[in-house]
Design an enzyme around this catalytic site. Sequence first.
Site, PDB file in Angstrom:
ATOM      1  N   GLU A 155       0.838  -1.209   0.000  1.00 33.54           N
ATOM      2  CA  GLU A 155       0.000   0.000   0.000  1.00 33.54           C
ATOM      3  C   GLU A 155       0.871   1.257   0.000  1.00 33.54           C
ATOM      4  O   GLU A 155       0.548   2.246  -0.671  1.00 33.54           O
ATOM      5  CB  GLU A 155      -0.925  -0.017   1.225  1.00 33.54           C
ATOM      6  CG  GLU A 155      -1.961  -1.134   1.146  1.00 33.54           C
ATOM      7  CD  GLU A 155      -2.901  -1.148   2.347  1.00 33.54           C
ATOM      8  OE1 GLU A 155      -2.433  -1.443   3.464  1.00 33.54           O
ATOM      9  OE2 GLU A 155      -4.091  -0.844   2.176  1.00 33.54           O
ATOM     10  N   GLU A 162      -3.731 -10.326   3.952  1.00 31.49           N
ATOM     11  CA  GLU A 162      -4.790  -9.887   4.869  1.00 31.49           C
ATOM     12  C   GLU A 162      -5.861 -10.962   5.035  1.00 31.49           C
ATOM     13  O   GLU A 162      -6.360 -11.194   6.143  1.00 31.49           O
ATOM     14  CB  GLU A 162      -5.420  -8.583   4.360  1.00 31.49           C
ATOM     15  CG  GLU A 162      -4.594  -7.326   4.664  1.00 31.49           C
ATOM     16  CD  GLU A 162      -3.497  -7.071   3.630  1.00 31.49           C
ATOM     17  OE1 GLU A 162      -3.180  -7.969   2.819  1.00 31.49           O
ATOM     18  OE2 GLU A 162      -2.938  -5.951   3.645  1.00 31.49           O
TER      19      GLU A 162
HETATM   20  C1  1HE Z   1       6.875  -8.908  11.912  1.00 34.07           C
HETATM   21  C2  1HE Z   1       6.160  -8.742  10.698  1.00 34.07           C
HETATM   22  C3  1HE Z   1       4.910  -8.063  10.751  1.00 34.07           C
HETATM   23  C4  1HE Z   1       7.991  -9.791  10.263  1.00 34.07           C
HETATM   24  N1  1HE Z   1       4.466  -7.616  11.942  1.00 34.07           N
HETATM   25  N2  1HE Z   1       6.395  -8.460  13.071  1.00 34.07           N
HETATM   26  N3  1HE Z   1       2.157  -8.772   7.025  1.00 34.07           N
HETATM   27  C5  1HE Z   1       2.351 -10.116   6.984  1.00 34.07           C
HETATM   28  O1  1HE Z   1       1.475 -10.899   7.236  1.00 34.07           O
HETATM   29  C6  1HE Z   1       3.760 -10.538   6.662  1.00 34.07           C
HETATM   30  C7  1HE Z   1       4.365 -11.241   7.868  1.00 34.07           C
HETATM   31  N4  1HE Z   1       5.806 -11.466   7.682  1.00 34.07           N
HETATM   32  C8  1HE Z   1       6.298 -12.479   6.933  1.00 34.07           C
HETATM   33  O2  1HE Z   1       5.585 -13.184   6.248  1.00 34.07           O
HETATM   34  C9  1HE Z   1       7.776 -12.677   6.972  1.00 34.07           C
HETATM   35  O3  1HE Z   1       8.283 -12.062   8.155  1.00 34.07           O
HETATM   36  C10 1HE Z   1       8.523 -12.070   5.744  1.00 34.07           C
HETATM   37  C11 1HE Z   1       8.206 -12.893   4.505  1.00 34.07           C
HETATM   38  C12 1HE Z   1       8.168 -10.611   5.525  1.00 34.07           C
HETATM   39  C13 1HE Z   1      10.050 -12.110   6.013  1.00 34.07           C
HETATM   40  O4  1HE Z   1      10.445 -13.422   6.396  1.00 34.07           O
HETATM   41  P1  1HE Z   1      11.852 -13.626   7.108  1.00 34.07           P
HETATM   42  O5  1HE Z   1      12.065 -15.103   7.274  1.00 34.07           O
HETATM   43  O6  1HE Z   1      12.908 -12.845   6.391  1.00 34.07           O
HETATM   44  O7  1HE Z   1      11.728 -12.918   8.561  1.00 34.07           O
HETATM   45  P2  1HE Z   1      10.974 -13.452   9.868  1.00 34.07           P
HETATM   46  O8  1HE Z   1      11.893 -14.361  10.638  1.00 34.07           O
HETATM   47  O9  1HE Z   1       9.624 -13.979   9.561  1.00 34.07           O
HETATM   48  O10 1HE Z   1      10.741 -12.091  10.687  1.00 34.07           O
HETATM   49  C14 1HE Z   1      11.806 -11.443  11.370  1.00 34.07           C
HETATM   50  C15 1HE Z   1      11.195 -10.709  12.532  1.00 34.07           C
HETATM   51  O11 1HE Z   1      10.298  -9.722  12.055  1.00 34.07           O
HETATM   52  C16 1HE Z   1      10.351 -11.612  13.422  1.00 34.07           C
HETATM   53  O12 1HE Z   1      10.428 -11.091  14.732  1.00 34.07           O
HETATM   54  P3  1HE Z   1      11.423 -11.753  15.851  1.00 34.07           P
HETATM   55  O13 1HE Z   1      11.225 -10.894  17.061  1.00 34.07           O
HETATM   56  O14 1HE Z   1      10.965 -13.178  15.985  1.00 34.07           O
HETATM   57  O15 1HE Z   1      12.803 -11.637  15.259  1.00 34.07           O
HETATM   58  C17 1HE Z   1       8.952 -11.415  12.909  1.00 34.07           C
HETATM   59  O16 1HE Z   1       7.964 -11.690  13.879  1.00 34.07           O
HETATM   60  C18 1HE Z   1       8.996  -9.941  12.593  1.00 34.07           C
HETATM   61  N5  1HE Z   1       7.991  -9.560  11.600  1.00 34.07           N
HETATM   62  N6  1HE Z   1       6.874  -9.300   9.695  1.00 34.07           N
HETATM   63  C19 1HE Z   1       5.204  -7.837  13.063  1.00 34.07           C
HETATM   64  N7  1HE Z   1       4.174  -7.820   9.634  1.00 34.07           N
HETATM   65  C20 1HE Z   1      -2.707  -0.724   6.865  1.00 34.07           C
HETATM   66  S1  1HE Z   1      -3.310  -2.248   6.993  1.00 34.07           S
HETATM   67  C21 1HE Z   1      -2.153  -3.327   6.304  1.00 34.07           C
HETATM   68  C22 1HE Z   1      -2.450  -4.732   6.684  1.00 34.07           C
HETATM   69  C23 1HE Z   1      -1.248  -5.603   6.473  1.00 34.07           C
HETATM   70  O17 1HE Z   1      -0.168  -5.127   6.195  1.00 34.07           O
HETATM   71  S2  1HE Z   1      -1.496  -7.273   6.647  1.00 34.07           S
HETATM   72  C24 1HE Z   1       0.026  -7.984   6.218  1.00 34.07           C
HETATM   73  C25 1HE Z   1       0.910  -8.158   7.415  1.00 34.07           C
END
Ligand code: 1HE
Length: 266
Positions: A120, A140
């Site tokens: 977005e 989402e």
């Molecule tokens: C996060 C987030 C997040 C990573 N919120 N903490 N977005 C999603 O549903 C995408 C969620 N994220 C992923 O699918 C993956 O993290 C990725 C594909 C982006 C990257 O994967 P990777 O293996 O490089 O990293 P990781 O190990 O999954 O994440 C590293 C850290 O970032 C980890 O935290 P840690 O404390 O365990 O190290 C994750 O929890 C954190 N992290 N993404 C919170 N999104 C205005 S409305 C919009 C609505 C949306 O955007 S919905 C989509 C949300």
Amino acid sequence: MTATPTTPDAAEPLLRSERDGAVLHLRLNRPLKRNAVNDGLILAIDQAFTGIASDVRCIVLSGEGQHFCAGLDLSELSERTVYEGVLHSRMWHATLDKVQYAPVPVVAVLHGATIGGGLEIAAAAHIRVAERNAYYGLPEGQRGIFVGGGGSMRLPRLIGTSRMTDMMLTGRVFDAEEGQQAGLSNYLVEPGEGLSKGMALAHKICGNAPLSNFAVIQALPRIAELPPAEGLFVESLVAAIAQGDPTAKERIRAFLDGRAAKVAKQ
Ligand code: 1HE
């Protein structure tokens, strides 16, 4: 510019800001969280787009680390009430309107995950450069939520409602090539080359007449939403305003005198 919010546990700003001549480079800076957008980061973007210095002619927006942006910080979502959710979405709308209707063009450089709210943010920019490692998703539907950062308005205009519906219902992820074909990116470059391409485009944009750039980013999207007769009328007004500017007159004189570059395929 006002103070940029920082992460609570580090002195690093959530949004890094650097100048390269007339180009302002803003970089999402939560690489450990894949640049997931918490309230602090959206506020930092808002602040950056509120106080743009008058000598900035173009903005480049990129992400630190391996990914452009993992979307909304989901850790802030779970305790929100319905009413707080509406206000939160409206906050994103206000900020991303500042991006889309910035006084100068915005070039987004996309690499790795460009997901949910990250997509977005990218959609609010005027030009998108994608590295071949970029990928796009709208998870989402899988998370039980909905787009809230203007995605339902901006993304169908870029890629069509049908593609967006597919992404949201099935969790379909587009790779960089598919994204380019669908219209998500304007330029596709090799991994690691996005920023230099984005900066080169930004400097080129800086060379245009400021009023022309302003007309393109402010008038074009509005005219495209008007009924044809009204759109054509507004086009005539904008065209006349632009050509009345002294910069336009000097540039056209330069071409007629053989002092300006010809149009050529680069
Ligand atoms: C996060 C987030 C997040 C990573 N919120 N903490 N977005 C999603 O549903 C995408 C969620 N994220 C992923 O699918 C993956 O993290 C990725 C594909 C982006 C990257 O994967 P990777 O293996 O490089 O990293 P990781 O190990 O999954 O994440 C590293 C850290 O970032 C980890 O935290 P840690 O404390 O365990 O190290 C994750 O929890 C954190 N992290 N993404 C919170 N999104 C205005 S409305 C919009 C609505 C949306 O955007 S919905 C989509 C949300």
